[in-house]
Structure formats: structure tokens, C-alpha cells
Design an enzyme around this catalytic site. Structure first.
Site, PDB file in Angstrom:
ATOM      1  N   ARG A 228      53.495 -52.658  60.698  1.00 45.12           N
ATOM      2  CA  ARG A 228      52.672 -51.901  60.065  1.00 45.12           C
ATOM      3  C   ARG A 228      51.375 -52.803  60.078  1.00 45.12           C
ATOM      4  NH1 ARG A 228      54.877 -48.060  60.942  1.00 45.12           N
ATOM      5  NH2 ARG A 228      55.717 -46.483  59.364  1.00 45.12           N
ATOM      6  N   HIS A 276      48.807 -47.926  68.182  1.00 46.86           N
ATOM      7  CA  HIS A 276      50.034 -47.553  67.575  1.00 46.86           C
ATOM      8  C   HIS A 276      50.771 -46.714  68.095  1.00 46.86           C
ATOM      9  CE1 HIS A 276      51.164 -46.919  62.966  1.00 46.86           C
ATOM     10  NE2 HIS A 276      52.117 -46.831  63.720  1.00 46.86           N
TER      11      HIS A 276
END
Length: 313
Positions: A228, A276
Site C-alpha cells: 500500500r 498499482h
């Protein structure tokens, strides 16, 4: 039984998928007129405040992804079991990403790519082999253990770190604050797969990087963050790359996404950026997993991959 799809992106493809995998069930979305008392399940990502209120018969909340930090900060989150989507498709994709980048650092891919652009023939007379390189995986759950097994097959020296003690056959697993420094001291490539919680926010910072091994065959420690963006302090990463505390970094996640055009990470030659997509969930596999969990629950079996609300994952 009704299932509510509460997402901020296009809903129609998700309705079609859930209709195929849960025939005979009512699938509804936010903005429609539906009986909230009939909702038994919610499949969601980033729900808007208030969208999960007043669901008196809710039996489970499914996060449309492996992470649940988007739910942990939700105001007045309903008191129902939260299930992470942790299916094989996502796990295999993450392992592919981790293995690929570890191999690229092992074989010094960036240097040879630069030599090719410069039309320069550059040989390495004594390159390390995988067994010479110590990979430390922070976050030794389903994703971390699968990546560790595949890295071990390639010959890497792999260890893990977890917030809580774990026994995983074939691996040294450090745990807790007491084991973190020892883990870092014997790590050449640090792979971050830990969940984002209040305790882990900003954990990838200068203080931590300074504890990584400086005597490895790669010529300096390397960071790979596929967890993250909130885990990392990007100013510290850049500063540590500049002063040699870090040799290189692969970042798939960022403090702000999309990564702003003016971020210095874009142009730093020691940084590899991906958008991502290390383990982007395949929607069909995600829906199939949720449908199977609903059938298990309705057959009296427990949900898998339940989230511990206290720990936040």
C-alpha cells in the site's frame, strides 16, 4: 437474498458477473430503489459515506480486493463479518511481480538496459547467483508465503517477517517489534506486502531503511513495495536513494494515486514505477470467489479470510 454492489466505478459489468455466478439472487446497486431490509451481503470497494447504513439483516461485507484499509476508515461500518478476497488469481499475480523484480535486481537489468541504450558492450565477470541474495518479505500471509515459495525455487535466500509469530515450514520467520531489526539486518531485497493499518502507516521510512543490510552482493539494499502507498514515506525513499542508504526501489503503490506528474520519483534513475498493477484482481475470479463464499456460508460453513477488526486486516 439480495446482494448490494457498492462501488465508485462502472457497475453494470459487476451486476452481469454476479448474476451469472449467483443465479436467482437479486443484485442491486447504489442509486436504485431497493428494500434495504433484504440486503444480506455487500460487495464493495471505497463505499461513499452513508451507503452502507440501515442494512438491518446484513450478514457479510466482501472487499473487492485483498486490502481492507478502505473499509477500516469508513464511518459507522456495519457490525458484520468482513471477508477479504484472497483468491489464487491475485496471489499468483503478486508472486509473478515479486519474482520478476527480484530477478531483475539479481541480474542488474537496469545497468544492462542503460548500456543497450548507450550502445555499450558491458560484461559482468562475477555476477551473484540467487543464493547470494537475501530477500526479506514483510507481511507473511497468503501473498507473502506464496512469493517466498517461488523465490526459494529460484534459489533465493528468503526470510519473512510478521507482526504476530508464525511457523512456516522451510522459512525463518521473524515477528513483532523484537524481531524486526534482526530481520532487516539480514535483508538485501526488502519486499513489502504488509497491510496498511494505523500501526504500519509510514513504516517504510529512513529509520527502517538504515537497518537494512549494507554488506550484500547487490551493492546496497533494494526496496520493493507492492503493498500500500500509505506504508511508504516517499521523501525518505528519494533521500535514501540519493545518499546510498538504498540502492534502488521498485514502487507499485504511492502516497497519492495516480502518481502526480511533478513527483521526483518519475525521473529518478534508481526507481522503477508500475501503476498499482502488481496484483490487479481479475474481476471474474473475484466474483467467483465471493459467490463461493456465500454458498459456503449458506451451507453452514465458515467464511474464509475473515478480517480481524482490531488488527485491521
Amino acid at each position: 437474498m439480495s446482494l448490494l454492489v457498492a462501488v465508485t466505478w462502472e457497475t453494470q459489468p459487476w451486476i452481469e458477473r454476479f448474476t451469472r455466478h449467483l443465479p436467482g439472487r437479486e443484485i442491486v446497486v447504489l442509486g436504485e430503489d431497493f428494500d434495504r431490509s433484504k440486503i444480506r451481503y455487500v460487495a464493495t470497494w471505497g463505499p461513499k459515506p452513508g451507503s452502507l447504513d440501515d442494512l438491518p439483516n446484513l450478514e457479510a461485507i466482501f472487499s473487492l480486493g485483498a486490502g481492507v484499509d478502505h473499509l477500516m476508515g469508513y464511518p459507522d461500518l456495519p457490525d458484520a463479518p468482513i471477508v477479504r478476497v484472497a483468491q489464487d488469481d491475485l496471489t499468483h499475480r503478486m508472486s509473478e511481480y515479486v519474482v520478476m523484480h527480484c530477478l531483475m535486481y539479481l541480474r542488474d537489468h537496469a545497468r544492462f538496459a542503460a548500456a543497450q541504450r548507450a550502445r555499450r558492450w558491458e560484461q559482468d565477470r562475477s555476477p551473484p547467483i540467487a543464493a547470494d541474495v537475501r530477500v526479506g518479505i514483510m507481511g507473511f500471509g497468503v501473498l507473502g508465503q506464496d512469493a517466498a515459495l517461488k523465490l526459494k525455487m529460484m534459489g533465493f535466500d528468503v526470510a519473512g517477517w510478521s507482526r504476530t509469530p508464525k511457523n512456516v515450514e522451510g522459512f525463518k520467520v521473524y515477528s513483532g517489534e523484537s524481531g524486526l531489526d534482526e530481520f532487516l539486518a539480514c535483508t538485501d531485497i526488502l519486499v513489502s506486502l504488509i497491510p496498511l493499518t494505523p500501526d504500519t502507516r509510514g513504516i517504510l521510512n529512513r529509520s527502517l531503511f538504515q537497518k537494512l543490510a549494507q554488506d550484500g552482493r547487490l551493492g546496497g539494499p533494494v526496496l520493493i513495495n507492492a503493498g500500500r502507498g500509505g506504508l511508504q514515506v516517499e521523501a525518505d525513499i528519494l533521500a535514501c536513494l540519493d545518499d546510498g542508504t538504498l540502492k534502488a526501489a521498485t514502487l507499485d503503490v504511492f502516497e497519492k494515486e495516480p502518481l502526480p506528474e511533478d513527483s521526483a520519483l518519475w525521473t529518478n534513475p534508481r526507481v522503477t514505477i508500475t501503476p498499482h498493477n502488481a496484483a490487479a484482481s481479475e474481476p471474474e475470479a473475484t466474483v467467483r470467489y465471493i459467490a463461493n463464499q456465500i454458498r459456503r456460508h449458506e451451507a453452514g460453513e465458515p467464511f474464509e479470510n475473515l478480517v480481524d477488526r482490531v488488527r485491521g486486516y
